[in-house]
Scaffold this active site. Structure first.
Site, PDB file in Angstrom:
ATOM      1  N   HIS A  73       0.794  -1.062   0.000  1.00  0.00           N
ATOM      2  CA  HIS A  73      -0.039   0.002  -0.130  1.00  0.00           C
ATOM      3  C   HIS A  73       0.912   1.022  -0.049  1.00  0.00           C
ATOM      4  O   HIS A  73       0.693   2.315  -0.394  1.00  0.00           O
ATOM      5  CB  HIS A  73      -1.025   0.070   1.349  1.00  0.00           C
ATOM      6  N   GLU A  76       2.271   1.839  -3.523  1.00  0.00           N
ATOM      7  CA  GLU A  76       0.894   2.450  -4.486  1.00  0.00           C
ATOM      8  C   GLU A  76       0.897   4.044  -4.272  1.00  0.00           C
ATOM      9  O   GLU A  76       0.512   4.654  -5.176  1.00  0.00           O
ATOM     10  CB  GLU A  76      -0.220   1.794  -4.034  1.00  0.00           C
ATOM     11  N   HIS A  77       1.099   4.580  -2.956  1.00  0.00           N
ATOM     12  CA  HIS A  77       1.046   5.781  -2.889  1.00  0.00           C
ATOM     13  C   HIS A  77       2.091   6.588  -3.584  1.00  0.00           C
ATOM     14  O   HIS A  77       2.077   7.576  -4.302  1.00  0.00           O
ATOM     15  CB  HIS A  77       0.982   6.284  -1.118  1.00  0.00           C
ATOM     16  N   GLU A 146       4.738  11.079   2.854  1.00  0.00           N
ATOM     17  CA  GLU A 146       3.672   9.882   2.736  1.00  0.00           C
ATOM     18  C   GLU A 146       3.422   9.271   3.839  1.00  0.00           C
ATOM     19  O   GLU A 146       2.438   8.566   4.108  1.00  0.00           O
ATOM     20  CB  GLU A 146       3.979   8.884   1.499  1.00  0.00           C
ATOM     21  N   GLU A 153      -4.432   8.423   7.158  1.00  0.00           N
ATOM     22  CA  GLU A 153      -5.397   7.718   6.300  1.00  0.00           C
ATOM     23  C   GLU A 153      -6.035   6.705   7.396  1.00  0.00           C
ATOM     24  O   GLU A 153      -7.027   6.040   7.469  1.00  0.00           O
ATOM     25  CB  GLU A 153      -4.957   7.062   4.931  1.00  0.00           C
TER      26      GLU A 153
END
Length: 462
Positions: A73, A76-77, A146, A153
């Site tokens: 994940h 992916e960012h 990030e 998130e």
């Protein structure tokens, strides 16, 4: 007059049924080509001025370990934060100027990057996809920024109690295996993942033989193959990955996190289901459709077709429920997620009503109910193939799970093959007297424990 009306209705039904079957057979086939480096190119032509093209990668949370959980994940960012050929600003500006939409997501068994654009811009979109996949910068500054994005998130996800329940459900049902991991990963991993971890994951899993390039819309397959050679032909398999995910191990168990201040009781009750490729998949989907979903805010009351939804409405305290059938390569979870007001007796009765409905379907649902569920399931599956993005998603997912795209006519035939007797047999195998998992969150005082729930799975009484 009545005879004439009946004849007209029967004739209309025959025509409609015949037209429906022809429409399923007249859909353009999914064409598949494998490049010399092992990358698979799959597409379906749809006569539209737009197209969706994407990369479906056979890698996700299930291929992680405790030390790097969250890396898929995280990556992916980061791929959208610039490449060796484009800065983040240039990447965003190019996508905006095309009027395209670039997105990605990570699941437990897949990582996906896709773009929706005008058909004339497929070449440019593929160039961007190839660039972010093969040349991500992974700058230290971007990695640090990030971290904070992902941590925020995680805080947002924690406010979505349905997602929290399903994360706990996987953690408990598949305890001790990677399928139990949270997709975002634990906080300590997010704070410690570094560039070396990301590069190791890319080198291990982003191999061409692990990737399906899928497209749908105004795209010619022969031209798509040429573009794939142009943009992805230089990718080489550095090694045939010997990293296999550990087999799933389901464990019937429970988790109850009581917090009366939350006001409502959220729970999930599930049994082990089947994999995507299991012949029982469509029977369990029909059973899932029979149970259905309901929300007190939607109204309907006693006029709701679903017997269980009517029972939930009459009980006063249940607020909503949703049946689910979550499938993976070698296992699955089949069950119900529910929300109820915190009355001790009401929560117990709600869970009991879920199991009562399961037993009712196991004993034998009526032919009319089964046919209605089959028609509903067909509608849902056909609606999921409406538009280039939905079709592209269907192609990528099916190629990863089945190794082929199942034609709609075959899906229709498989659904129709599920008779009440077949459904009864499948429910007996997967639900009756099986070891359940139960997850509770919130005002869970009345939530029964796992041993009582297990006993009720085989109770002859309702």
């Amino acid at each position: 007059k009545q005879w004439y009306q009946r004849r007209v209705a029967i004739t209309a039904g025959i025509v409609t049924s015949d037209s429906y079957r022809k429409s399923l057979l007249n859909i353009n086939p999914t064409e598949v080509t494998t490049l010399s480096n092992g990358l698979n190119v799959c597409s379906e032509y749809i006569d539209t001025p737009t197209a969706t093209v994407g990369l479906w990668i056979n890698a996700g949370t299930r291929w992680e370990n405790e030390a790097n959980n969250g890396v898929a994940h995280f990556l992916e960012h980061l791929v959208f934060k610039g490449t060796s050929n484009r800065s983040q600003h240039e990447l965003e500006l190019e996508v905006e100027n095309m009027g395209a939409h670039l997105n990605a997501y990570t699941s437990r068994e897949q990582t996906v990057y896709y773009a929706k654009c005008l058909a004339k811009d497929v070449d440019r979109s593929m160039d961007i996809l190839a660039d972010i996949l093969q040349n991500p910068r992974l700058e230290e500054g971007a990695i640090d920024r990030e971290r904070h994005v992902i941590l925020r998130e995680m805080q947002e996800v924690e406010t979505n109690l349905q997602e929290v329940i399903f994360d706990h459900l996987h953690a408990v049902a598949y305890q001790g295996t990677p399928l139990s991991f949270n997709i975002l990963g634990p906080t300590e991993n997010i704070k410690s993942i570094n560039r070396a971890d990301l590069l190791e994951y890319i080198n291990l899993h982003y191999q061409p033989h692990q990737i399906y390039l899928a497209a749908a819309g105004g795209v010619d397959h022969a031209e798509l193959v040429k573009l794939a050679e142009k943009h992805f032909g230089d990718m080489h398999t550095s090694h045939v990955s010997e990293v296999e995910y550990p087999p799933a191990r389901y464990t019937g168990s429970e988790m109850n996190h009581r917090d009366d201040a939350m006001g409502l009781c959220h729970f999930a009750l599930a049994v082990e289901g089947c994999s995507w490729t299991n012949p029982d998949y469509f029977a369990l989907m029909i059973a899932n459709t029979l149970v259905g979903s309901w929300n007190r805010a939607q109204g309907g009351g006693k006029l709701i077709p679903s017997p269980f939804a009517r029972k939930a409405f009459e009980q006063k305290y249940p607020q909503s429920y949703m049946s689910f059938n979550t499938c993976y390569k070698d296992t699955g979870l089949w069950g119900v997620y529910g929300v109820s007001e915190p009355d001790e007796d009401a929560v117990r009765k709600f869970v009991g009503a879920v199991q009562s409905e399961w037993r009712r379907i196991t004993r034998g649902a009526s032919p009319g109910e089964v046919q209605r569920a089959k028609n509903h399931l067909k509608t849902l599956m056909l609606a999921q193939c409406d538009g280039s993005t939905a079709v592209c998603e269907d192609i990528g997912r099916q190629m990863l799970t089945y190794g082929r795209r199942i034609p709609l006519a075959e899906i229709d035939a498989r659904i129709e093959a599920v008779t009440p007797s077949v459904l009864k047999k499948v429910m007996e195998e997967y639900v009756y007297d099986r070891d359940p998992v139960i997850i509770g969150l919130g005002a869970t005082e009345g939530l029964p424990d796992q041993l009582l729930v297990k006993f009720q799975q085989s109770s002859p009484l309702d």
